[in-house]
Structure formats: C-alpha cells, structure tokens
Design an enzyme around this catalytic site. Structure first.
Site, PDB file in Angstrom:
ATOM      1  CG  ASP A 156      53.850  55.377  14.571  1.00  0.00           C
ATOM      2  OD1 ASP A 156      55.002  54.899  14.682  1.00  0.00           O
ATOM      3  OD2 ASP A 156      53.541  56.200  13.696  1.00  0.00           O
ATOM      4  N   GLY A 202      54.802  59.189  20.416  1.00  0.00           N
ATOM      5  CA  GLY A 202      55.674  58.882  19.287  1.00  0.00           C
ATOM      6  C   GLY A 202      55.633  57.450  18.800  1.00  0.00           C
ATOM      7  CB  VAL A 255      54.440  68.213  11.657  1.00  0.00           C
ATOM      8  CG1 VAL A 255      55.259  68.804  10.534  1.00  0.00           C
ATOM      9  CG2 VAL A 255      54.469  66.680  11.591  1.00  0.00           C
ATOM     10  CE  LYS A 260      44.820  57.822   9.748  1.00  0.00           C
ATOM     11  NZ  LYS A 260      45.414  58.618  10.851  1.00  0.00           N
ATOM     12  CB  SER A 293      48.308  58.310  22.365  1.00  0.00           C
ATOM     13  OG  SER A 293      47.546  58.606  21.219  1.00  0.00           O
TER      14      SER A 293
END
Length: 352
Positions: free
Chosen positions: A233, A231, A150, A79, A318
């Site tokens: 990252d 959230g 989103v 990616k 995460s």
C-alpha cells in the site's frame, strides 16, 4: 438530526460481511460505469514524526441493476488515516488509525463518524472476496494466507462467503500470531500452520504482509492459484516475485494507485512490468466488459462466457479505494441505525 458515533466494536458488529461484499462489488461497478467520483488519495508526509496522513474522499451512485438490494443507492464520505511507525514503541498507540465520516450526499449532513481501522479491515476482506469470486476456480476449497496479522482474519471471513473453504493454511514467522489465528478458526475450518509454498499451493492465496523484498515466488504457487496481493500500500512494498507476476494474469483495482503504491509498483517503475502485462481492472470484470476465470463470477458466470475466461495463475493487486470505504460505511451505518447501536449525538448543535 443526530450523528451516530460508531466505535471499533460497533463497526465489527454491524459490518455484515455478505452485505459488505455486495456493497464493495457495487462500488467497483459504479466506478467502472462512471457513476463514482474519487479524487486521488492525498498524502501529508511528516518525516519529523516518522509518519504521514492520508485523505480518501469518494461519492458513488450504485444503480438497482448492480446490487442485490431491492433498490439502488448513493453514498458519500471521507476516510482520514495515518501511518506512524513509531507509535507502538513510543506512544503505546497503533501504527495505523483511521476515522471515517459518512455523509448524506443530498444535504451533506454527517450521518456517522466511524472507526476507520476496523472498517478498512472489513472492506479489504470484501474486495478480496469480490476478486476471488471472479478469478478463483469455481470449486475452490482451500485458502492459503501469508501473514497472520489483523488483516488475515477478514480475508478468511470474506472469502469463505464466496467459496466453500474447507482447508486453511497460514504462514507467518511469528508463531504466536499463527497460533492465535488457528485458535480463532479451528472450530470452523481445517486450519493449520504451513510454509509459504504450502499456503501458495492452495486454490486461493491472500498475502497480507508489509515486506519490500518478495517472499512468494513462481514455484510457491499452484498452476491455477488465484492470489489476492493485499499487503502493498506504499511505494517500495513488494510481496510477489517478478517472475510470478509476469507469468500471471494481473488484475488491478485502480491503475494510478497500483502503479504508484500497489503490488506492481516496484517492477512497473523498473520497466520490468509494463501496461501490456496488466490484464485489466476488477471493475471491468465485475460488469462483464472483460472475462474473469472460466466458469466463475458473480451469479451465473458473470464476467464473460465460459469459453472466453482466463486460466492459470491470477493476481489481484488491491491498494484499497475510497469507494470501498464509503460503501462499507453505508452498510455499517444502516445496520447500526436499524438496530439502535452506537452513540447518537448532536454534532452540529442543531437540537432544541
């Protein structure tokens, strides 16, 4: 052979969430068992454009015993994603755009080129669902969401696959975004706007904001709330207060990424939170090497015996892993290929 081009609508249509969740669970399993190759995410910083590029390659080999499918599978891809903060105002473009190249591991043929932005939303929701299945109370029926952007939509879509969610409380400073979220789901759930504390006192809480100053404190959550901290990252992002993190059982997706750019990155860098405060990685729980929530887990309490599970507040940090992208791309590609979706084209010029 032709390469399948799949735009955002194609990815959305073919990312069957039940299959994506199983694929992401398989990816965590392969990674934990040493059956995946995932170089560290690389960054190209472009301060002159107030942006950056990130490349995320991976290969994974999911064995038959680690999937709900009839047989095991392997997959490879990369990616390429950006974060350009000025895009919306200056260029009428999204801040984040992603492109996924999904390849045949045996021949390296590019099977598909997919929209990576929608793919990311799907796999992020699926990762939260896997963690929720392992760490939330088994009878969870309420979900709180902080941040109505989103990502919030796939959080609900995915978590509802692993728990019988009835009540949803969404909190955001933007009332219009909250109204849009409520309108999208009010025919399926008892969904309403609420405060951060109201959202945090649900059985499950997902935080999906880009804040750098914590907005969820220890008093904002219930005694047994499971939190998906989605959230953060990048370095400096931080949604949950330090006292909340120190009180909770913390599960991460990858130690290197989480300590660098996950929810724990700020208190970890400050020494407020150390390795001793990290319970383990989600892959350890998924394969049963470390217990999850008492009575929870994929199947019949996978992740440990009922009397050995964790209790109290749990946090899943995460950051998003390339193995999740590849696993999800495989689901989308195979579903689209089976249903003649997308746009096949001769990318390599191999046709007659």
């Amino acid at each position: 052979m032709q390469t399948l081009l799949l735009n955002a609508d194609d990815v959305d249509e073919n990312a069957r969430m039940d299959r994506v969740i199983d694929a992401v669970r398989g990816a965590f399993t392969a990674y934990e068992r040493g059956n995946a190759k995932m170089p560290a995410k690389s960054y190209i910083d472009l301060p002159e454009y107030n942006g950056d590029f990130r490349s995320m390659p991976a290969y994974l080999d999911v064995r038959t015993e680690d999937t709900a499918e009839d047989a095991g599978w392997d997959a490879a891809g990369i990616k390429w994603v950006n974060v350009h903060t000025d895009n919306p105002a200056d260029h009428d473009l999204p801040t984040v755009m992603g492109t996924m190249i999904y390849s045949d591991p045996e021949t390296a043929f590019p099977l598909a080129v997919l929209d990576g932005t929608t793919l990311t939303m799907k796999r992020t929701g699926a990762a939260a669902a896997v963690a929720t299945d392992e760490l939330a109370v088994p009878d969870a029926t309420s979900l709180g969401i902080v941040g109505a952007g989103v990502q919030s939509y796939t959080q609900l879509e995915a978590i509802a696959e692993v728990r019988d969610i009835e009540e949803v409380v969404v909190s955001d400073l933007d009332e219009e975004r909250v109204a849009d979220f409520v309108a999208a789901f009010e025919d399926r759930f008892d969904v309403r706007a609420g405060s951060i504390s109201e959202a945090g006192h649900c059985d499950v809480l997902s935080t999906v904001t880009p804040v750098e100053e914590p907005i969820v404190g220890l008093d904002d959550v219930g005694d047994h709330t499971h939190i998906n901290a989605m959230g953060a990252d990048a370095e400096g992002k931080h949604e949950l207060a330090d006292d909340l993190l120190l009180d909770a059982t913390i599960v991460i997706d990858d130690r290197e990424q989480c300590t660098h750019s996950g929810e724990i990155n700020v208190p970890y860098a400050a020494g407020t939170l150390t390795d001793e405060d990290i319970y383990g990685e989600i892959g350890e729980i998924v394969v049963g090497n470390r217990p999850g929530r008492t009575g929870a887990g994929f199947g019949s309490g996978a992740g440990g015996a009922d009397d050995a599970g964790v209790d109290g507040v749990t946090v899943f940090d995460s950051t998003g892993l390339a193995i999740q992208d590849v696993a999800t791309a495989r689901v989308v590609y195979e579903q689209a290929d089976d249903n003649d979706n997308g746009y096949p084209f001769d990318l390599l010029g191999l046709g007659e």
